[in-house]
Design an enzyme around this catalytic site. Structure first.
Site, short mmCIF file in Angstrom:
data_model
loop_
_atom_site.label_atom_id
_atom_site.label_comp_id
_atom_site.label_asym_id
_atom_site.label_seq_id
_atom_site.Cartn_x
_atom_site.Cartn_y
_atom_site.Cartn_z
N LYS A 1 3.72 -0.04 -7.83
CA LYS A 1 3.75 -1.33 -7.10
C LYS A 1 3.79 -2.51 -8.07
O LYS A 1 4.63 -3.41 -7.94
CB LYS A 1 2.52 -1.45 -6.18
CG LYS A 1 2.41 -0.35 -5.14
CD LYS A 1 1.21 -0.53 -4.23
CE LYS A 1 -0.12 -0.44 -4.93
NZ LYS A 1 -0.43 0.88 -5.52
N ARG B 1 -4.90 -3.09 2.40
CA ARG B 1 -5.27 -1.71 2.09
C ARG B 1 -6.05 -1.06 3.23
O ARG B 1 -6.41 0.11 3.13
CB ARG B 1 -6.13 -1.69 0.84
CG ARG B 1 -5.39 -1.35 -0.46
CD ARG B 1 -6.40 -1.44 -1.57
NE ARG B 1 -6.16 -0.67 -2.75
CZ ARG B 1 -5.65 -1.18 -3.86
NH1 ARG B 1 -5.21 -2.41 -3.91
NH2 ARG B 1 -5.56 -0.43 -4.94
N ARG C 1 -1.19 5.02 -18.21
CA ARG C 1 -1.01 3.56 -18.01
C ARG C 1 -1.86 2.80 -19.03
O ARG C 1 -3.01 3.11 -19.27
CB ARG C 1 -1.43 3.17 -16.60
CG ARG C 1 -1.46 1.66 -16.40
CD ARG C 1 -1.35 1.26 -14.96
NE ARG C 1 -2.54 1.56 -14.17
CZ ARG C 1 -2.64 1.28 -12.87
NH1 ARG C 1 -1.63 0.72 -12.22
NH2 ARG C 1 -3.75 1.59 -12.22
N ARG D 1 -7.53 1.00 -18.32
CA ARG D 1 -8.44 0.43 -17.31
C ARG D 1 -9.57 1.41 -17.02
O ARG D 1 -9.33 2.61 -16.92
CB ARG D 1 -7.64 0.19 -16.01
CG ARG D 1 -7.25 -1.25 -15.81
CD ARG D 1 -6.26 -1.41 -14.70
NE ARG D 1 -6.73 -0.91 -13.41
CZ ARG D 1 -6.02 -1.00 -12.28
NH1 ARG D 1 -4.82 -1.56 -12.30
NH2 ARG D 1 -6.48 -0.54 -11.15
N ARG E 1 -10.16 7.25 -6.01
CA ARG E 1 -9.20 6.25 -5.51
C ARG E 1 -8.11 6.90 -4.64
O ARG E 1 -7.65 6.31 -3.68
CB ARG E 1 -8.58 5.50 -6.70
CG ARG E 1 -9.58 4.55 -7.35
CD ARG E 1 -9.12 4.07 -8.70
NE ARG E 1 -7.97 3.21 -8.61
CZ ARG E 1 -7.08 3.04 -9.59
NH1 ARG E 1 -7.21 3.70 -10.72
NH2 ARG E 1 -6.08 2.22 -9.44
P1 ADP Z 1 0.46 0.62 -9.12
O1 ADP Z 1 0.55 -0.88 -9.27
O2 ADP Z 1 1.12 1.13 -7.89
O3 ADP Z 1 -0.95 1.13 -9.26
P2 ADP Z 1 1.90 0.66 -11.67
O4 ADP Z 1 3.09 -0.17 -11.39
O5 ADP Z 1 0.82 0.05 -12.52
O6 ADP Z 1 1.27 1.27 -10.32
O7 ADP Z 1 2.41 2.01 -12.35
C1 ADP Z 1 1.50 3.01 -12.80
C2 ADP Z 1 1.95 3.55 -14.15
O8 ADP Z 1 3.15 4.31 -13.98
C3 ADP Z 1 2.27 2.48 -15.18
O9 ADP Z 1 1.87 2.95 -16.45
C4 ADP Z 1 3.80 2.31 -15.11
O10 ADP Z 1 4.35 1.94 -16.36
C5 ADP Z 1 4.24 3.73 -14.71
N1 ADP Z 1 5.38 3.77 -13.79
C6 ADP Z 1 5.68 2.91 -12.78
N2 ADP Z 1 6.79 3.28 -12.12
C7 ADP Z 1 7.21 4.44 -12.72
C8 ADP Z 1 8.32 5.33 -12.51
N3 ADP Z 1 9.22 5.12 -11.54
N4 ADP Z 1 8.43 6.40 -13.33
C9 ADP Z 1 7.51 6.63 -14.32
N5 ADP Z 1 6.46 5.83 -14.57
C10 ADP Z 1 6.30 4.75 -13.79
P1 AMP Z 2 -5.34 -2.17 -8.01
O1 AMP Z 2 -5.20 -3.04 -9.21
O2 AMP Z 2 -4.47 -2.59 -6.87
O3 AMP Z 2 -5.20 -0.70 -8.33
O4 AMP Z 2 -6.84 -2.37 -7.47
C1 AMP Z 2 -7.96 -2.05 -8.29
C2 AMP Z 2 -9.24 -2.07 -7.44
O5 AMP Z 2 -9.44 -3.39 -6.89
C3 AMP Z 2 -9.23 -1.14 -6.23
O6 AMP Z 2 -9.58 0.20 -6.55
C4 AMP Z 2 -10.27 -1.83 -5.33
O7 AMP Z 2 -11.60 -1.57 -5.76
C5 AMP Z 2 -10.00 -3.31 -5.58
N1 AMP Z 2 -8.97 -3.84 -4.63
C6 AMP Z 2 -7.72 -4.31 -4.93
N2 AMP Z 2 -7.07 -4.70 -3.83
C7 AMP Z 2 -7.92 -4.48 -2.79
C8 AMP Z 2 -7.83 -4.65 -1.38
N3 AMP Z 2 -6.72 -5.14 -0.79
N4 AMP Z 2 -8.91 -4.30 -0.62
C9 AMP Z 2 -10.03 -3.84 -1.18
N5 AMP Z 2 -10.18 -3.62 -2.49
C10 AMP Z 2 -9.14 -3.94 -3.31
#
Ligand code: ADP
Ligand code: AMP
Length: 216
Positions: free
Chosen positions: A13, A88, A127, A160, A171
């Site tokens: 995302k 969410r 990541r 992270r 999660r």
């Molecule tokens: P989200 O925001 O949904 O938690 P991220 O965009 O941070 O996910 O992506 C999670 C990890 O996977 C990051 O390290 C990113 O660089 C990698 N990633 C994202 N999209 C892809 C993809 N299509 N193929 C492989 N790795 C990806």
């Molecule tokens: P993310 O960066 O989207 O993976 O979010 C990291 C953490 O932030 C999650 O595991 C939740 O603890 C909190 N969080 C982010 N967005 C929300 C949401 N819309 N509702 C509740 N908790 C959230």
């Protein structure tokens, strides 16, 4: 263009939101980034949120709904926005719909990225995040130009806390129980766009663009 990005942790995302910002010149609204900033600043909201985030649980609905409501009223959202990580839960989706109605806006597309669990675990383990500008990388799939250093701002990249294995498992469960029902929610609203997120970052970017273009 008012967009929602849906999908489990690690689906891509944040990565795709950064491209949508470039492609459509609309802001990314990441509740995860906003909450992490509040934790870093040590604000009362940040202190409240930290415990939930560390365990992989969701932060209470009223907290996130409040920050998104305020953000959506800022001037840069006039031409559109990309919600990343919000809503969410069903109550968050209801609150969003009510807020948008008050602002005389609606959702054009809720883009759901589908990725299987094994790939999600691999993506989260690899990541690396910039604690200064929020950019994300992957050790294998999207490495920074210089190992361990943010290409955008030069800061040292970190893993992270909630990307550690024990929290990741929690999660995933939280996603399945509380967030997955939103796929039906937005399908019923007629705005759900499912995109296969198993492909490369560039391929997913193209698929999202094509899906949005074929809609308009
Ligand atoms: P989200 O925001 O949904 O938690 P991220 O965009 O941070 O996910 O992506 C999670 C990890 O996977 C990051 O390290 C990113 O660089 C990698 N990633 C994202 N999209 C892809 C993809 N299509 N193929 C492989 N790795 C990806
Ligand atoms: P993310 O960066 O989207 O993976 O979010 C990291 C953490 O932030 C999650 O595991 C939740 O603890 C909190 N969080 C982010 N967005 C929300 C949401 N819309 N509702 C509740 N908790 C959230």
């Amino acid at each position: 263009m008012n967009l929602i990005l849906l999908g489990p942790p690690g689906a891509g995302k944040g990565t795709q939101a950064q491209y949508l910002v470039e492609d459509y010149a609309i802001p990314q609204i990441s509740t995860g980034d906003m909450l992490r900033a509040a934790v870093k600043e040590g604000t009362p909201m940040g202190l409240k949120a930290k415990e939930c985030m560390d365990s992989g649980a969701l932060v209470p609905d009223d907290v996130v709904v409040g920050i998104v409501r305020e953000r959506l009223q800022q001037g840069d959202c006039a031409k559109g926005f990309i919600l990343d990580g919000f809503p969410r839960t069903v109550p968050q989706a209801d609150a969003l719909s009510e807020t948008l109605q008050q602002l005389d806006k609606g959702i054009d597309a809720a883009i759901a990225l589908t990725v299987d669990t094994e790939a999600l675990v691999d993506r989260l383990a690899g990541r690396r995040t910039c604690p200064v500008c929020g950019a994300t990388y992957h050790l294998k799939y999207d490495p920074p130009r210089e190992e361990g250093i943010c290409t955008k701002c030069g800061a040292k990249l970190v893993l992270r806390d909630d990307d550690k294995e024990e929290t990741v498992r929690n999660r995933m469960q939280v996603y399945a129980q509380q967030t997955q029902p939103l796929l039906d929610y937005y399908a019923q609203a007629g705005v759900l766009v499912e995109v296969d997120g198993m492909r490369s970052i560039d391929e997913v970017r193209t698929a999202i663009k094509e899906a949005l273009e074929s809609q308009s």
